[in-house]
Design a protein around this motif. Structure first.
Motif, PDB file in Angstrom:
ATOM      1  N   LEU A  53      34.886  50.700  52.314  1.00  0.00           N
ATOM      2  CA  LEU A  53      36.028  50.156  51.331  1.00  0.00           C
ATOM      3  C   LEU A  53      37.007  51.380  51.082  1.00  0.00           C
ATOM      4  O   LEU A  53      38.270  51.361  51.176  1.00  0.00           O
ATOM      5  CB  LEU A  53      35.693  49.641  50.115  1.00  0.00           C
ATOM      6  N   PRO A  71      35.270  47.259  56.101  1.00  0.00           N
ATOM      7  CA  PRO A  71      34.353  46.251  56.029  1.00  0.00           C
ATOM      8  C   PRO A  71      33.780  45.363  57.019  1.00  0.00           C
ATOM      9  O   PRO A  71      34.443  44.997  57.873  1.00  0.00           O
ATOM     10  CB  PRO A  71      34.725  45.366  54.819  1.00  0.00           C
ATOM     11  N   PHE A  79      30.429  43.416  43.024  1.00  0.00           N
ATOM     12  CA  PHE A  79      31.264  44.833  42.309  1.00  0.00           C
ATOM     13  C   PHE A  79      30.501  44.799  40.730  1.00  0.00           C
ATOM     14  O   PHE A  79      30.147  43.756  40.346  1.00  0.00           O
ATOM     15  CB  PHE A  79      32.709  44.388  42.388  1.00  0.00           C
ATOM     16  N   ASN A  83      34.562  39.813  39.934  1.00  0.00           N
ATOM     17  CA  ASN A  83      35.781  39.559  40.709  1.00  0.00           C
ATOM     18  C   ASN A  83      36.341  38.169  40.863  1.00  0.00           C
ATOM     19  O   ASN A  83      36.539  37.829  42.108  1.00  0.00           O
ATOM     20  CB  ASN A  83      35.789  40.334  42.002  1.00  0.00           C
ATOM     21  N   LEU A  85      38.163  34.894  41.121  1.00  0.00           N
ATOM     22  CA  LEU A  85      39.666  34.254  40.963  1.00  0.00           C
ATOM     23  C   LEU A  85      39.764  33.275  39.813  1.00  0.00           C
ATOM     24  O   LEU A  85      39.310  32.101  39.793  1.00  0.00           O
ATOM     25  CB  LEU A  85      40.247  33.825  42.147  1.00  0.00           C
ATOM     26  N   TRP A  87      41.920  31.300  39.177  1.00  0.00           N
ATOM     27  CA  TRP A  87      42.478  29.958  39.464  1.00  0.00           C
ATOM     28  C   TRP A  87      41.637  29.097  40.205  1.00  0.00           C
ATOM     29  O   TRP A  87      41.989  28.045  40.695  1.00  0.00           O
ATOM     30  CB  TRP A  87      43.906  30.080  39.935  1.00  0.00           C
ATOM     31  N   GLY A  97      34.412  33.668  49.947  1.00  0.00           N
ATOM     32  CA  GLY A  97      33.963  34.476  51.071  1.00  0.00           C
ATOM     33  C   GLY A  97      34.093  33.793  52.673  1.00  0.00           C
ATOM     34  O   GLY A  97      34.521  34.117  53.478  1.00  0.00           O
ATOM     35  N   LEU A 100      37.434  32.372  53.612  1.00  0.00           N
ATOM     36  CA  LEU A 100      38.487  33.407  54.183  1.00  0.00           C
ATOM     37  C   LEU A 100      38.046  33.824  55.515  1.00  0.00           C
ATOM     38  O   LEU A 100      38.846  34.634  56.257  1.00  0.00           O
ATOM     39  CB  LEU A 100      38.284  34.790  53.146  1.00  0.00           C
ATOM     40  N   ARG A 148      27.476  33.862  51.871  1.00  0.00           N
ATOM     41  CA  ARG A 148      27.959  34.386  53.189  1.00  0.00           C
ATOM     42  C   ARG A 148      26.725  34.828  53.741  1.00  0.00           C
ATOM     43  O   ARG A 148      26.667  34.988  54.981  1.00  0.00           O
ATOM     44  CB  ARG A 148      28.923  35.382  52.965  1.00  0.00           C
TER      45      ARG A 148
ATOM     46  N   HIS B 150      41.327  45.633  41.629  1.00  0.00           N
ATOM     47  CA  HIS B 150      39.905  45.286  41.941  1.00  0.00           C
ATOM     48  C   HIS B 150      39.724  44.220  42.763  1.00  0.00           C
ATOM     49  O   HIS B 150      38.933  43.979  43.533  1.00  0.00           O
ATOM     50  CB  HIS B 150      39.050  45.287  40.564  1.00  0.00           C
ATOM     51  N   LEU B 151      40.618  43.172  42.600  1.00  0.00           N
ATOM     52  CA  LEU B 151      40.822  41.802  43.314  1.00  0.00           C
ATOM     53  C   LEU B 151      41.200  42.271  44.783  1.00  0.00           C
ATOM     54  O   LEU B 151      40.663  41.491  45.678  1.00  0.00           O
ATOM     55  CB  LEU B 151      41.702  40.713  42.480  1.00  0.00           C
ATOM     56  N   GLU B 153      40.592  44.935  46.276  1.00  0.00           N
ATOM     57  CA  GLU B 153      39.480  45.580  47.003  1.00  0.00           C
ATOM     58  C   GLU B 153      38.731  44.579  47.256  1.00  0.00           C
ATOM     59  O   GLU B 153      38.069  44.598  48.333  1.00  0.00           O
ATOM     60  CB  GLU B 153      39.048  46.796  45.805  1.00  0.00           C
ATOM     61  N   HIS B 154      38.559  43.446  46.293  1.00  0.00           N
ATOM     62  CA  HIS B 154      37.199  42.536  46.447  1.00  0.00           C
ATOM     63  C   HIS B 154      37.818  41.794  48.104  1.00  0.00           C
ATOM     64  O   HIS B 154      37.045  41.450  48.799  1.00  0.00           O
ATOM     65  CB  HIS B 154      37.453  41.608  45.554  1.00  0.00           C
ATOM     66  N   PHE B 155      39.175  41.340  48.137  1.00  0.00           N
ATOM     67  CA  PHE B 155      39.517  40.651  49.274  1.00  0.00           C
ATOM     68  C   PHE B 155      39.423  41.579  50.431  1.00  0.00           C
ATOM     69  O   PHE B 155      39.199  41.047  51.662  1.00  0.00           O
ATOM     70  CB  PHE B 155      41.127  40.346  49.057  1.00  0.00           C
ATOM     71  N   ARG B 156      39.523  42.764  50.241  1.00  0.00           N
ATOM     72  CA  ARG B 156      39.522  43.779  51.359  1.00  0.00           C
ATOM     73  C   ARG B 156      37.772  43.670  52.104  1.00  0.00           C
ATOM     74  O   ARG B 156      37.722  43.697  52.975  1.00  0.00           O
ATOM     75  CB  ARG B 156      39.721  45.119  51.008  1.00  0.00           C
ATOM     76  N   ALA B 157      36.916  43.614  51.035  1.00  0.00           N
ATOM     77  CA  ALA B 157      35.442  43.597  51.086  1.00  0.00           C
ATOM     78  C   ALA B 157      35.353  42.337  51.812  1.00  0.00           C
ATOM     79  O   ALA B 157      34.237  42.084  52.767  1.00  0.00           O
ATOM     80  CB  ALA B 157      34.769  43.621  49.896  1.00  0.00           C
ATOM     81  N   LEU B 158      36.008  41.156  51.666  1.00  0.00           N
ATOM     82  CA  LEU B 158      35.580  39.998  52.029  1.00  0.00           C
ATOM     83  C   LEU B 158      36.451  39.773  53.506  1.00  0.00           C
ATOM     84  O   LEU B 158      36.415  38.862  54.073  1.00  0.00           O
ATOM     85  CB  LEU B 158      36.148  38.813  51.333  1.00  0.00           C
ATOM     86  N   ARG B 159      36.971  40.851  53.656  1.00  0.00           N
ATOM     87  CA  ARG B 159      37.725  40.942  55.158  1.00  0.00           C
ATOM     88  C   ARG B 159      38.950  40.064  55.231  1.00  0.00           C
ATOM     89  O   ARG B 159      39.145  39.317  56.530  1.00  0.00           O
ATOM     90  CB  ARG B 159      36.821  40.939  56.418  1.00  0.00           C
ATOM     91  N   ALA B 160      39.611  39.873  54.410  1.00  0.00           N
ATOM     92  CA  ALA B 160      40.654  38.716  54.220  1.00  0.00           C
ATOM     93  C   ALA B 160      41.977  39.256  55.050  1.00  0.00           C
ATOM     94  O   ALA B 160      42.061  40.619  54.887  1.00  0.00           O
ATOM     95  CB  ALA B 160      41.259  38.449  52.807  1.00  0.00           C
ATOM     96  N   LEU B 169      45.887  35.398  46.945  1.00  0.00           N
ATOM     97  CA  LEU B 169      45.815  36.289  45.948  1.00  0.00           C
ATOM     98  C   LEU B 169      47.087  36.654  45.150  1.00  0.00           C
ATOM     99  O   LEU B 169      47.442  36.487  44.058  1.00  0.00           O
ATOM    100  CB  LEU B 169      44.885  37.590  46.032  1.00  0.00           C
TER     101      LEU B 169
END
Ligand SMILES: Nc1ncnc2c1ncn2[C@@H]1O[C@H](COP(=O)(O)OP(=O)(O)OP(=O)(O)O)[C@@H](O)[C@H]1O
Ligand SMILES: [Mg+2]
Lengths: 249, 251
Positions: A53, A71, A79, A83, A85, A87, A97, A100, A148, B150-151, B153-160, B169
């Motif tokens: 990261l 990643p 984390f 984290n 969402l 909504w 996960g 996406l 996942r 932090h969200l 970063e979370h999306f990066r970790a999930l490889r979005a 997001l």
């Protein structure tokens, strides 16, 4: 046996301030490794480096023999701050996960129901994060990483905000899952007894700039169970030894 | 909802405005102020009823102008805000351009716009648009920038992918701020349309205010002003209604 995660001489600085220095460790496939260390010593940072990261200046990290640059789908991250969402409901957060990642294996309804059950979230599939307790939110975050089915699970104090009882229950679940699926787990924790209870090895870190000062192998019989394992005199010995290393005792 | 109509807060509101109305009514009567200067509320209400046909018709005209001006402000404002947010070039060119344009007094632009686009719907729609556009850009920008790190970063970790991160997001994270912008922009759009009607128009509530006051018909002027206020309120709460779709903001 070659290491699944191989960390050699890793150093990292933020704005010229050294956070990690000369971190070296090998983590093998299906191993459960905990990282203990004082607050601010760089545990979260180390986990982020392993996850690809954030970039770093010194040393190298290999995962499955390849240099980490970004990643990868092989790793799931839980984390330190949950984290979710706001909504999305529990179900959609759990599946985030997977949704996406077009290449990810879908989770069928039965598997999802089982995951929800394991997390103790049955009946809350349609609830939104603000309707959950703090501990439940942590469980959803853990479930999201598990959904996942990653080969490696990186967890940053996933049980930090939970009460002792829930923590024990989730520790048991984690042990059960790990004994079933044999994932590689790297767990950052503040709890010495949790580290001893769960791990094959405990890495102890120094104050910042963090480096690994001790690599303690935990030779307690498996399968473990919180109520049984804690009675084991060897368990107490490990806790005392680690407490001394941490300067708590 | 029905119960809420009768709760204590509502009673206080209603009581307050009733009291205000009564003070106005009797203040005017006792002080002997002439009705052509300040008519009492009872006269205004009577006028509203008497002229309900034209007032409704003119309200509809103004509402149409405001509605389309506002919609266009949203349809253009959101992508432009996204462009400014994501492109460094746009941040250095488009953004200062809009800030500069915003600094031009739009009331001063109104005569030009009437000259360019005529006395009909188009010029008023553009006026409403001009007033609404800037708050929408600024609030969307603020919303996009407020995505928690932090969200991300979370999306990066999930490889979005960047597109996924935007749709799933950044955009939802920007909604609360965007809606606040809309709540500011809507009453401004009403002002824009009425100003446009003042400067040059064949109809609309602004036109009605102008003709009524021009012919000394103060009561009708007040009635038309009242209609503008009600229209503005209705449109504002029409926007605020959408807040239920971002229920998570309160949490
Ligand atoms: N993005 C960042 N920018 C600047 N400094 C940072 C950043 N992230 C972490 N640090 C610094 O790095 C050090 C280590 O942080 P880190 O979060 O890794 O600690 P930690 O061991 O996880 O602590 P804790 O147990 O309290 O979670 C801290 O001094 C922190 O201030
Ligand atoms: Mg940390």
């Amino acid at each position: 046996m070659s290491a699944e995660i191989s960390i050699t001489g890793v150093g990292k600085a933020f704005d010229g301030r050294k956070v990690l220095e000369g971190v070296t460790a090998d983590i093998h496939a299906a191993e459960f490794v905990s990282v203990l260390g004082p607050s601010g010593c760089g545990k979260s940072t180390l986990l982020r480096l392993i996850a690809g990261l954030i970039p770093f200046e010194e040393g190298a990290i290999l995962v499955n023999g390849e240099v980490v640059t970004a990643p990868s789908a092989a790793m799931g991250f839980v984390f330190q701050t949950s984290n979710l969402l706001p909504w999305l409901n529990v179900r959609d957060n759990l599946l985030l996960g997977i949704n996406l990642d077009a290449g990810a294996q879908r989770l069928d309804e039965a598997a999802l129901a089982e995951l929800v059950e394991t997390l103790g979230l049955t009946g809350f599939e349609a609830s939104y994060p603000h309707q959950l307790s703090g501990g439940m939110r942590h469980r959803v975050a853990i479930g999201q990483a598990l959904a996942r089915n990653p080969q490696i699970l990186l967890m940053d104090e996933p049980f930090g905000a939970l009460d002792a009882l829930t923590r024990d229950r989730l520790n048991m679940e984690l042990l059960r899952l790990w004994q079933r699926d044999r994932k590689t787990v790297v767990l950052v924790t503040h709890s010495i007894s949790e580290a001893v209870l769960l791990s094959d090895r405990v890495l102890v870190m120094s104050e910042r700039p963090g480096t690994i000062i001790e690599d303690v192998r935990i030779d307690l019989p498996r399968p473990r169970d919180p109520s049984v394992t804690r009675e084991d005199p060897a368990f107490g010995d490990y806790v005392v030894r680690l407490s001394k290393l941490m300067g708590v005792a | 909802m029905t119960r809420a109509l009768f709760n204590r807060d509502t009673a206080i509101s209603v009581g307050f405005f009733l009291l205000l109305g009564l003070a106005w009514e009797y203040g005017v009567r006792w002080s002997g102020v002439q009705a052509y200067l300040l008519p009492p509320p009872s006269a205004i209400l009577a006028e509203l009823w008497r002229s309900r046909g034209p007032i409704l018709a003119q309200s509809l005209v103004t509402m149409t102008e405001v509605f389309w001006g506002f919609i266009i402000a949203v349809v253009l404002g959101v992508p432009i805000a996204a462009l400014i947010y994501f492109s460094r070039t746009a941040k250095r060119t488009v953004y200062p351009l809009f800030v500069a344009l915003q600094s031009i007094p739009k009331i001063g632009l109104a005569p030009l716009i009437v000259v360019w686009f005529g006395y009909g719907l188009t010029s008023k729609l553009i006026m409403a648009f001009l007033f609404a556009f800037f708050p929408i850009i600024i609030s969307t920008l603020g919303g996009l920038a407020s995505t928690p790190a932090h969200l991300e970063e979370h999306f990066r970790a999930l490889r979005a992918t960047p597109l996924q991160t935007f749709w799933r997001l950044r955009l939802p994270a920007a909604l609360p701020s965007f809606l606040d912008g809309c709540k500011v922009a809507m009453p401004l759009a009403v002002i824009g349309a009425v100003v446009g009607e003042f400067v040059g128009s064949k109809d609309g509530l602004g036109n009605l205010i102008l003709t009524a006051s021009g012919s000394g018909h103060t009561t009708l002027t007040f009635a038309a002003l009242f209609a503008v206020t009600v229209l503005s309120l209705l449109l504002f709460y029409g926007v605020a209604y959408w807040e239920r779709f971002i229920w998570w903001r309160a949490a």
